[in-house]
Structure formats: structure tokens, C-alpha cells
Design an enzyme around this catalytic site. Sequence first.
Site, PDB file in Angstrom:
ATOM      1  N   LYS A  53     -65.648  37.624 130.617  1.00 40.79           N
ATOM      2  CA  LYS A  53     -64.246  38.045 130.619  1.00 40.79           C
ATOM      3  C   LYS A  53     -63.474  37.741 129.333  1.00 40.79           C
ATOM      4  CE  LYS A  53     -63.916  40.016 133.612  1.00 40.79           C
ATOM      5  NZ  LYS A  53     -64.705  41.283 133.763  1.00 40.79           N
ATOM      6  N   HIS A 114     -74.120  36.612 127.942  1.00 43.91           N
ATOM      7  CA  HIS A 114     -73.130  35.584 128.267  1.00 43.91           C
ATOM      8  C   HIS A 114     -73.748  34.191 128.159  1.00 43.91           C
ATOM      9  CE1 HIS A 114     -70.054  38.334 129.428  1.00 43.91           C
ATOM     10  NE2 HIS A 114     -70.554  38.678 130.593  1.00 43.91           N
ATOM     11  N   SER A 144     -58.706  36.067 134.384  1.00 45.15           N
ATOM     12  CA  SER A 144     -59.505  37.287 134.383  1.00 45.15           C
ATOM     13  C   SER A 144     -60.795  37.099 135.191  1.00 45.15           C
ATOM     14  CB  SER A 144     -59.836  37.672 132.935  1.00 45.15           C
ATOM     15  OG  SER A 144     -60.570  38.866 132.898  1.00 45.15           O
TER      16      SER A 144
HETATM   17  S1  PPS Z   1     -67.370  41.101 131.335  1.00 44.41           S
HETATM   18  O1  PPS Z   1     -67.442  41.473 132.763  1.00 44.41           O
HETATM   19  O2  PPS Z   1     -67.648  39.671 131.131  1.00 44.41           O
HETATM   20  O3  PPS Z   1     -68.187  41.933 130.475  1.00 44.41           O
HETATM   21  O4  PPS Z   1     -65.828  41.328 130.963  1.00 44.41           O
HETATM   22  P1  PPS Z   1     -65.248  41.418 129.494  1.00 44.41           P
HETATM   23  O5  PPS Z   1     -65.415  42.787 128.992  1.00 44.41           O
HETATM   24  O6  PPS Z   1     -65.741  40.310 128.670  1.00 44.41           O
HETATM   25  O7  PPS Z   1     -63.703  41.115 129.732  1.00 44.41           O
HETATM   26  C1  PPS Z   1     -62.869  41.931 130.510  1.00 44.41           C
HETATM   27  C2  PPS Z   1     -61.455  41.604 130.096  1.00 44.41           C
HETATM   28  O8  PPS Z   1     -61.210  42.198 128.813  1.00 44.41           O
HETATM   29  C3  PPS Z   1     -60.110  43.097 128.950  1.00 44.41           C
HETATM   30  N1  PPS Z   1     -60.237  44.237 128.031  1.00 44.41           N
HETATM   31  C4  PPS Z   1     -59.300  44.555 127.128  1.00 44.41           C
HETATM   32  N2  PPS Z   1     -58.133  43.955 126.796  1.00 44.41           N
HETATM   33  C5  PPS Z   1     -57.363  44.543 125.843  1.00 44.41           C
HETATM   34  N3  PPS Z   1     -57.713  45.691 125.222  1.00 44.41           N
HETATM   35  C6  PPS Z   1     -58.865  46.327 125.518  1.00 44.41           C
HETATM   36  N4  PPS Z   1     -59.183  47.464 124.908  1.00 44.41           N
HETATM   37  C7  PPS Z   1     -59.730  45.747 126.509  1.00 44.41           C
HETATM   38  N5  PPS Z   1     -60.923  46.096 127.061  1.00 44.41           N
HETATM   39  C8  PPS Z   1     -61.204  45.163 127.986  1.00 44.41           C
HETATM   40  C9  PPS Z   1     -60.153  43.503 130.411  1.00 44.41           C
HETATM   41  O9  PPS Z   1     -58.962  44.120 130.813  1.00 44.41           O
HETATM   42  C10 PPS Z   1     -60.417  42.159 131.051  1.00 44.41           C
HETATM   43  O10 PPS Z   1     -59.302  41.273 130.948  1.00 44.41           O
HETATM   44  P2  PPS Z   1     -58.147  41.155 132.070  1.00 44.41           P
HETATM   45  O11 PPS Z   1     -57.291  40.013 131.616  1.00 44.41           O
HETATM   46  O12 PPS Z   1     -58.827  40.863 133.369  1.00 44.41           O
HETATM   47  O13 PPS Z   1     -57.403  42.439 132.069  1.00 44.41           O
END
Ligand code: PPS
Length: 300
Positions: A53, A114, A144
Site C-alpha cells: 500500500k 513486497h 490504506s
Molecule cells: S498494493 O496492493 O500493495 O500493490 O497497493 P499499492 O499500489 O502499493 O498502494 C495502493 C495505494 O496507492 C494509491 N495510489 C495512488 N495515489 C495517488 N496517485 C495515484 N496515481 C495512485 N495510484 C495508486 C491507492 O489509492 C492506495 O492508497 P489509498 O490511500 O488506499 O487510496
Amino acid sequence: MEIPDMASLKLHSRPEMFDFEGISMTHFFTDNWEEVKNFQARPDDILIATYPKAGTTWVSYILDLLYFGKGDLERQTSQPIYERVPFLESCFQDLKGTEMADHLPTSPRLIKTHLPVHLVPKSFWEQNSRIVYVGRNAKDNAVSYFHFDRMNKVQPEPGDWNNFLEKFMKGKNVFGPWYDHVSGWWEKKQTYSNLLYLFYEDLVEDTGREVERLCSFLSLSTSVEEREKITKGVQFDAMKQNNMTNHVTIPFMDFKISPFMRKGKVGDWKRHFTVAQNEEFDEVYKQKMKKTTVEFRTEI
Ligand code: PPS
């Protein structure tokens, strides 16, 4: 060999967590461990490493566009990001990250993990592969992760927010303690020069600047126009609308509970932490992070 389709997977029961090599894990990330441990990295591989996340999907998509965004329309319109960038240690029935990576037709291969730094397959170090690490401040990361565990049926039950936060502070989440993860990778950066350490907060603050930083690390001579186009395409709203990046095709995620692209903000933790929780969290944080120099911003 035929790689199964994620959409065909039937996984409905939540897994147990257990201790594995010093961290909490579920069988989905240990069932294929021999293959993971012996995975053959290549010198041109790019490993995207994160605590869950922290912005994995975001940086995966940025790198995918930088390398393969031009020309291959089919890839961009019909191949979900989790197929383009396999999740190395994952093993969902017959869908194994190692096999997906081995079958990638692209060069370089973009691979997601991860794993904490000490569990990364040794061939990545031997091959001197490039690694992009993304860290996110603990408070937003915890929020998250909580919502992710609620909606993702292949993660352990999170319990209520207070329960989850206690677990997070004890480091009892899948992939282990956030504290050790971010600081372990930070220490590695001091001796392994092919590692770029990015921060989610920096990406939110100025995505274009971070795209430029990535280009420079990867020695890519992407034009200003192209970089601007990519920066626009990877903004939260664009990725939320894009079915190749928003994970709607994953059958074990329940978007009615919470979407994968949830908020995408720095500071959303303020809507979750009570004053008491925040005080306790800060105290624990101070203790756990006292030996590392890595610093995070909880607001921008
Ligand atoms: S995972 O399941 O571990 O692969 O998730 P991961 O991609 O690492 O993290 C997901 C969070 O990243 C946010 N996210 C973004 N934030 C801002 N801009 C962009 N473009 C973007 N893409 C992914 C996503 O919304 C999750 O965070 P939260 O706080 O839950 O919204």
C-alpha cells in the site's frame, strides 16, 4: 505453459497468518518459496519493492509507460498492470509470480515485490539489478492497508480500525513490520548504488519531478512532452478510471467494501486516528525508528 487468468481464480476463504523467516505471512506468499528463493534475476530487470500500500501500482504503471507506453496499444488497453508487472512471491493457486516473470516477453522485465530486503532472492544482488523502492508514511500506509484488508478476501481479517492499528504497531501484518521494512531498505541504499528510494509523498507533491528522477536513475532520455503525457496519465483520477490499473478485474477484491484506488492522498490518516491513537502511535514510532535516519512526511 499456459498462465491462468486472474479472473478465473476462486479464492474465497481468508488465510491464517503465521511466522515465516521472522515476519508474518500467509501461504499465498510462501507456497512457492523455493522458486522465489531460487529466482533467476537478470541484469536489466527492474524490481519495484514496497511495503504493501505504499504506491506499488502507481510506480509500476509509471515504469510501464516509460518503457512500453509508446506503440503497443494492445498492452495498454487489454493487459492489466498486475500481468505486466508480476508480483514475484505471489502464488494464487496455479498463478505464480515467478512463472509470470519468467514468461514476460519484455525487456527489461518489471517485477513487483513486497519482501523485506533480507528476503529478496539473492540473484537480484548478484546481477546488480536496478531496484526502485517506494516508502509511504506509516500513518497513511496503515490506513490504506486497513481498507485493503477489509476488501481483499485473500488477506487476513483486519478486525476494526483500533484492532488493526494495534496489530500494525506490533508489526503483525502480512510482510511484517512497516518499521523494519522501510528502514531495512533505507540501510541497503547506503551500500547498493542501483537502488532508488522514492517517497509516496513526493510523488503526490510533484509527480513530474519524480518521473524525471526515475528517468535519470534509469538513464532514459524520455522527451519532456512524453514525460508530461505520462505524468498526466498516472494521476489518481486517470488511474481510477482505467480498468487496466484500478484492479476491477481481480475477483477476490470487493469494491463494494472499498475500491483499490481509494483516496490517493497524503494526510487521510487524520480522518481515522483518534487523538489517543495518534499519541500512542507517535510514541511507538519514536521507539521503533530511533536507529534509522529515514524520515517521512505525514502531511505536505
Ligand atoms: S498494493 O496492493 O500493495 O500493490 O497497493 P499499492 O499500489 O502499493 O498502494 C495502493 C495505494 O496507492 C494509491 N495510489 C495512488 N495515489 C495517488 N496517485 C495515484 N496515481 C495512485 N495510484 C495508486 C491507492 O489509492 C492506495 O492508497 P489509498 O490511500 O488506499 O487510496
